[in-house]
Design an enzyme around this catalytic site. Structure first.
Site, mmCIF file in Angstrom:
data_model
loop_
_atom_site.group_PDB
_atom_site.id
_atom_site.type_symbol
_atom_site.label_atom_id
_atom_site.label_comp_id
_atom_site.label_asym_id
_atom_site.label_seq_id
_atom_site.Cartn_x
_atom_site.Cartn_y
_atom_site.Cartn_z
ATOM 1 N N CYS A 2 0.816 -1.210 0.000
ATOM 2 C CA CYS A 2 0.000 0.000 0.000
ATOM 3 C C CYS A 2 0.854 1.266 0.000
ATOM 4 O O CYS A 2 1.954 1.273 0.537
ATOM 5 C CB CYS A 2 -0.868 0.029 1.247
ATOM 6 N N ARG A 27 5.251 -0.152 -6.047
ATOM 7 C CA ARG A 27 5.243 -0.927 -4.804
ATOM 8 C C ARG A 27 4.301 -2.127 -4.889
ATOM 9 O O ARG A 27 4.386 -3.028 -4.064
ATOM 10 C CB ARG A 27 4.814 -0.033 -3.640
#
Ligand code: G6P
Length: 610
Positions: A2, A27
């Site tokens: 996240c 990510r």
């Protein structure tokens, strides 16, 4: 994993938030969302499953106006990837929260908040936070104290950003276990889980410490620590350029990062070898005195970093002559391990935020290690801040989820560590001199290895229809085979396993047939003859083999045996050099298969939850 971006400014901020999310895409995530508030507190919330571009399109269509806002990319932990589970989560049309991490007591909080009349609209653990803040706001004087009070009831990890439509023009953020940085602008302030997100708008950052809560308005930032006392955190200028996250003309970040390796190694070694010796402070102040006393090295890491640690075990035991154990952090942290006397704990991490590695370091502090050393690529990371000694890698931002340059830079740093240990102990001068020469020559050899790109690209076509692959190596090349297999499975989704070649006949040989390509890492070293026998065992079973060999290995390509010859280099750096063709192999196989090279399904770059 996240990502969080937040902003409070005079100017409209929605574009800043969306650009920040784009910069965090690497990510890994599965949905995204944004909340913006105008100066009257009118709130717009837009969320979408899938890519940031899907959200960006919706934002463009709806053109929400606002000068304060928070945004998020979610990597599902509790609840499937969906719009309903995407952040921000809201309570009572008033509070909105984005959150990284996992709230472990969410079930219990959910029950009690439901009993208080709060309605849950998602399956996430995060939603308890926003209702809890809402509930506590009734008894707290302001948003900051409501957030602080809520954090006192949360068990688990969080980095969060909160807005309240009844007090627009402020963001409250809190950190425990998931990193957050504050970005300082002129008359505007920002927050993000990674400074890369904010580089287009500021280069001045302060890293929040565990337990910090901060209130941001456009004019000011005020921070309180875990006990609620006001604190200041140092503001530092980032030396990462705003376009460091760009692809520089390459099709993928991964390919760019493969080609950046020689430069990354040069930067990482610069100033750290002086007159053939490891610079006094290369591994941190006092490291030389400490290294004299070290009799055991315990390496702890995850993923690719673990594979780098496995190579180092061969070097440390062979050249330093002390024992070295390597363990996966998620195992180390949950078992009672034996701590050798005079033992150095070494954590390896590209991001410095991997939850299990960080937890292992924190645990080790109570176990009696002489000291902790981290070899890490991110200066502001938790591992760097919490370790006694630091060797900062200078690989530059690594964006591709499949690690490439971080692996080879870690290996160079670990070879240097072996040399530093020998020098401190005044042993094995021959190795020390050889390592210095080999490391200095390394970038040049890497550049030579790039010439193999096109032949490997051609080979990769043959993997396109394969479901499984076997990687073999011996000695310090066994972990290189492990890393090669990991790369292939990560980005091409071909099931790949690595075996120490001598272990072949104890099981995996049963799998070998024409549909199972076998990749062998075969530099010319003292194990080559043994490896050649293993190769014959596989060939006799009709397999198709790909042998990455030294030019003086005397392998010839023939039907069923493809040989890729590497230029000969010092055996000390062979594990680093032989990693390069395997990186190309996984990259081009993924390209042939049409998978998402930089953001493979289900994976995240920085694994900040356990
Ligand atoms: C994730 C990444 C891997 C990485 C591992 C450890 O799984 O996708 O590329 O090797 O985490 O990360 P670290 O940042 O601790 O090296």
């Amino acid at each position: 994993m996240c990502g969080i971006v937040g902003a409070v400014a005079e100017r409209p901020i929605v574009e800043i938030l969306i650009e920040g999310l784009r910069r965090l895409e690497y990510r890994g995530y599965d949905s995204a969302g944004v909340v913006v508030l105008d100066q009257q507190g009118n709130t717009s919330c837009i969320k979408r499953e899938g890519k940031v571009e899907v959200l960006a399109k919706a934002v463009k269509e709806q053109s929400p106006q606002g000068t304060t806002g928070i945004a998020h990319t979610r990597w599902a932990t509790h609840g499937v990837p969906s719009e309903r589970n995407a952040h921000p989560h809201q309570s009572g049309n008033r509070f909105s929260v984005v959150h990284n991490g996992i709230i472990e007591n969410h079930e219990e909080l959910r029950k009690s908040l439901s009993a208080d009349g709060y309605t849950f609209n998602s399956d996430t653990d995060t939603e308890v936070i926003v209702h809890l803040i809402h509930k506590l706001s009734a008894v707290c004087p302001d948003l900051r104290s409501a957030v602080f009070a809520a954090t006192q009831q949360l068990v688990g990890a969080y980095g969060m950003a909160v807005v309240d439509s009844q007090s627009p023009g402020q963001l409250v953020v809190a950190r425990s276990g998931s990193p957050l940085v504050i970005g300082y602008g002129l008359g505007e302030h920002f927050v993000a889980s990674d400074q890369l997100a904010l580089l287009p708008v500021t280069r001045r950052f302060a890293v929040l410490e565990e337990g910090d809560v901060a209130r941001l308005t456009k004019e000011s930032v005020s921070i309180t620590d875990a006990s609620g006392e006001p604190v200041s955190r140092p503001i530092k200028e980032s030396d990462i350029t705003a376009d460091a996250g760009g692809k520089a003309g390459y099709k993928h970040y991964m390919l760019k990062e493969i080609f950046e390796q020689p430069e990354a190694i040069r930067r990482t070694l610069q100033g750290r070898i002086v007159d053939g010796k490891v610079a006094e402070d290369a591994f941190g102040h006092g490291s030389v005195e400490l290294f004299k006393t070290i009799k055991h090295v315990q390496i702890v890491a995850c993923g690719t970093s673990y594979n780098a640690g496995m190579v180092a075990r061969y070097w440390i035991e062979q050249y330093v002559g002390i024992s070295c154990s390597v363990e996966i952090a998620s195992e180390f942290r949950y078992r009672k391990s034996f701590v050798h006397k005079d033992s150095l704990l070494v954590t390896l991490s590209q991001s410095g935020e991997t939850a299990d590695t960080l937890a292992a370091l924190r645990l080790a502090k109570s176990l009696g290690y002489s000291a902790s050393l981290t070899i890490c690529n991110v200066e502001t990371s938790s591992l760097v801040r919490e370790s006694d000694l630091v060797y900062l890698m200078k690989a530059g931002p690594e964006i591709g989820v499949a690690s490439t340059k971080a692996f080879t830079v870690q290996l160079a740093a670990l070879l240097l560590l072996s040399k530093a240990l020998c020098e401190a102990k005044s042993i094995n001068q021959y190795f020390c001199e050889e390592a210095a020469q080999a490391l200095n020559a390394l970038p040049g050899h890497m550049e030579q290895a790039f010439s193999l790109e096109h032949s490997i690209k051609a080979l990769s076509e043959q993997f396109a229809d394969k479901k499984h692959a076997l990687f073999l190596g011996r000695g310090d090349q066994y972990p290189v085979a492990m890393e090669g297999a990991l790369k292939l499975k990560e980005i091409s989704y071909i099931h790949a396993e690595a075996y120490a070649a001598g272990e072949l006949k104890h099981g995996p040989l049963a799998l070998v047939d024409a549909d199972m390509p076998v990749v062998v890492v075969a530099p010319n070293n003292e194990l080559l003859d043994k490896l050649k026998s293993n190769i014959e065992e596989v060939r006799a079973r009709g397999s198709v083999m790909y042998v990455f060999a030294d030019s003086d290995d005397h392998f010839e390509s023939e039907p069923g045996l493809d040989v890729v010859n590497m230029a000969h280099a010092n055996h000390l750096i062979a594990p680093i050099l032989f990693s390069i063709p395997l990186q190309f192999l996984s990259y081009y196989v993924a390209l042939v298969k049409g998978t998402d090279v930089d953001q493979p399904r289900n994976l995240a770059k920085s694994v900040t939850v356990e």
